[in-house]
Design a protein around this motif. Structure first.
Motif, mmCIF file in Angstrom:
data_model
loop_
_atom_site.group_PDB
_atom_site.id
_atom_site.type_symbol
_atom_site.label_atom_id
_atom_site.label_comp_id
_atom_site.label_asym_id
_atom_site.label_seq_id
_atom_site.Cartn_x
_atom_site.Cartn_y
_atom_site.Cartn_z
ATOM 1 N N ARG A 1 45.087 40.015 41.399
ATOM 2 C CA ARG A 1 45.261 39.136 40.242
ATOM 3 C C ARG A 1 44.702 39.816 38.997
ATOM 4 N NH1 ARG A 1 42.682 33.120 40.072
ATOM 5 N NH2 ARG A 1 40.778 34.306 39.647
ATOM 6 N N SER B 1 42.680 40.845 35.914
ATOM 7 C CA SER B 1 41.322 40.451 35.570
ATOM 8 C C SER B 1 40.703 41.498 34.657
ATOM 9 C CB SER B 1 40.475 40.302 36.848
ATOM 10 O OG SER B 1 39.113 40.131 36.539
ATOM 11 N N SER B 2 39.819 41.054 33.810
ATOM 12 C CA SER B 2 39.085 41.992 32.953
ATOM 13 C C SER B 2 37.953 42.661 33.716
ATOM 14 C CB SER B 2 38.509 41.260 31.731
ATOM 15 O OG SER B 2 37.647 40.211 32.140
ATOM 16 N N ASN B 3 37.627 42.142 34.889
ATOM 17 C CA ASN B 3 36.572 42.720 35.701
ATOM 18 C C ASN B 3 37.077 44.017 36.336
ATOM 19 O OD1 ASN B 3 34.767 43.239 38.041
ATOM 20 N ND2 ASN B 3 33.851 41.294 37.410
ATOM 21 N N TRP C 1 46.244 33.289 44.403
ATOM 22 C CA TRP C 1 45.802 33.423 43.012
ATOM 23 C C TRP C 1 45.290 32.102 42.449
ATOM 24 C CZ3 TRP C 1 49.193 37.060 39.501
ATOM 25 C CH2 TRP C 1 49.158 38.364 40.030
ATOM 26 N N GLY D 1 40.472 41.267 40.797
ATOM 27 C CA GLY D 1 40.576 39.827 40.608
ATOM 28 C C GLY D 1 39.803 38.996 41.601
#
Length: 319
Positions: free
Chosen positions: A99, A101-103, A32, A107
């Motif tokens: 991880r 993530s807004s994606n 990470w 992550g």
């Protein structure tokens, strides 16, 4: 060739599962936090420590020397260690994908290069879907799926029940999800091969092709019961016949697809022109011809990226 069917049940767990689980826990914060550019150097250094096992490295190096013909054992051992490092590096890809993530893709956002998309688009115009025969290379899992999903393709992937880290029941139920869950975000469906009911997977793939979608199958011999030993580098390599059999049954185009990491391009997903399948040939002859053509096309890629080909352990010289 006929592969012997395994009829025994899975072990509930193994000590190696505990080692793997602890390793993933320790590696999680590193994956990470560490920049992706540092992953490969880290694992390459780790595989050169004296504590690492040398048996697999020496075996693969001997195959490389015999197959490639223009390297010695010192160079072969270096390539084999890089291969081992790349296999370990996949863990960091898996873990980084978890991880937060807004994606929506997760992550891990790799640099990707999709080549030959026009060939895939043309193949799909026939209304019979397309079969992508994916190279047995180290990074053929997550980058390939991310790239196809990003372009809007619906992909059904044929998968082994032990894809991931373990062959035990605990491993299949728990550890392997570390790899499979991030991949599944980019798939229409994962079709798991069941050795007790092999036709189930075939029917699911045929339905996906009938709907005009993409089916991906790795050119390996992990699953399936029938193999063709095809020629490559003056020796022989066993390859499962599922992809050409499926394409022959459905009339779907069969497109070789090679997934490699390139220093300049990132992860290269290269889709090549379809392998011709002669409908007038007997099915077995057609399948053998397809395997031979796939391996013929593979040679240039493997020679350029030998440290990423996972089939070295299966390659053998002609008797």
């Amino acid at each position: 060739m006929q592969k012997r069917r395994k009829r025994t049940g899975r072990a509930a767990w193994a000590f190696s599962d505990l080692v793997t689980a602890l390793g993933l826990i320790v590696q999680l914060p590193v994956a990470w936090a560490l920049p992706e550019s540092a992953w490969s150097p880290l694992w390459r250094a780790a595989t050169r420590l004296p504590l690492t096992s040398r048996r697999a490295v020496e075996r693969n190096a001997a195959s490389m020397v015999a197959a490639l013909g223009d390297i010695d054992m010192t160079r072969g051992a270096a390539i084999a260690r890089d291969l081992k490092a790349a296999i370990h590096e996949i863990r960091f890809q898996d873990l980084r994908a978890w991880r937060p993530s807004s994606n929506p893709t997760g992550g891990w956002i790799p640099k990707l290069s999709l080549e030959g998309e026009a060939l895939l688009a043309e193949a799909l115009k026939g209304g019979k879907g397309a079969v992508l025969w994916v190279s047995p290379t180290v990074f053929n899992s997550l980058p390939f799926k991310i790239a196809l999903k990003a372009k809007g393709y619906k992909v059904s992937h044929l998968s082994s029940p032990v894809h991931g880290y373990s062959e035990t029941q605990f491993g299949v139920d728990r550890l392997n999800k570390v790899r499979c869950v991030p991949e599944d975000r980019h798939l229409s469906q994962r079709i798991v091969f069941d050795s007790e009911a092999p036709t189930t997977a075939m029917r699911k793939m045929m339905r996906a092709l009938k709907a005009g979608e993409v089916v991906s199958i790795v050119a390996a011999n992990t699953e399936g019961f029938e193999m063709v030993e095809g020629p490559i580098f003056g020796g022989l390599l066993p390859v499962a016949v599922g992809a050409p059999r499926l394409a022959g049954l459905t009339g779907s185009p069969l497109l070789p697809t090679f997934v490699l990491r390139d220093p300049a391009l990132g992860f290269r997903i290269a889709i090549e022109a379809p392998i011709a399948l002669d409908p007038n040939q007997p099915a077995d002859d057609r399948t053998i011809a397809a395997v031979n053509e796939y391996l013929r096309r593979s040679e240039a890629w493997v020679r350029r990226y030998p440290e990423q080909w996972r089939a070295w352990s299966k390659w053998r010289p002609r008797a």
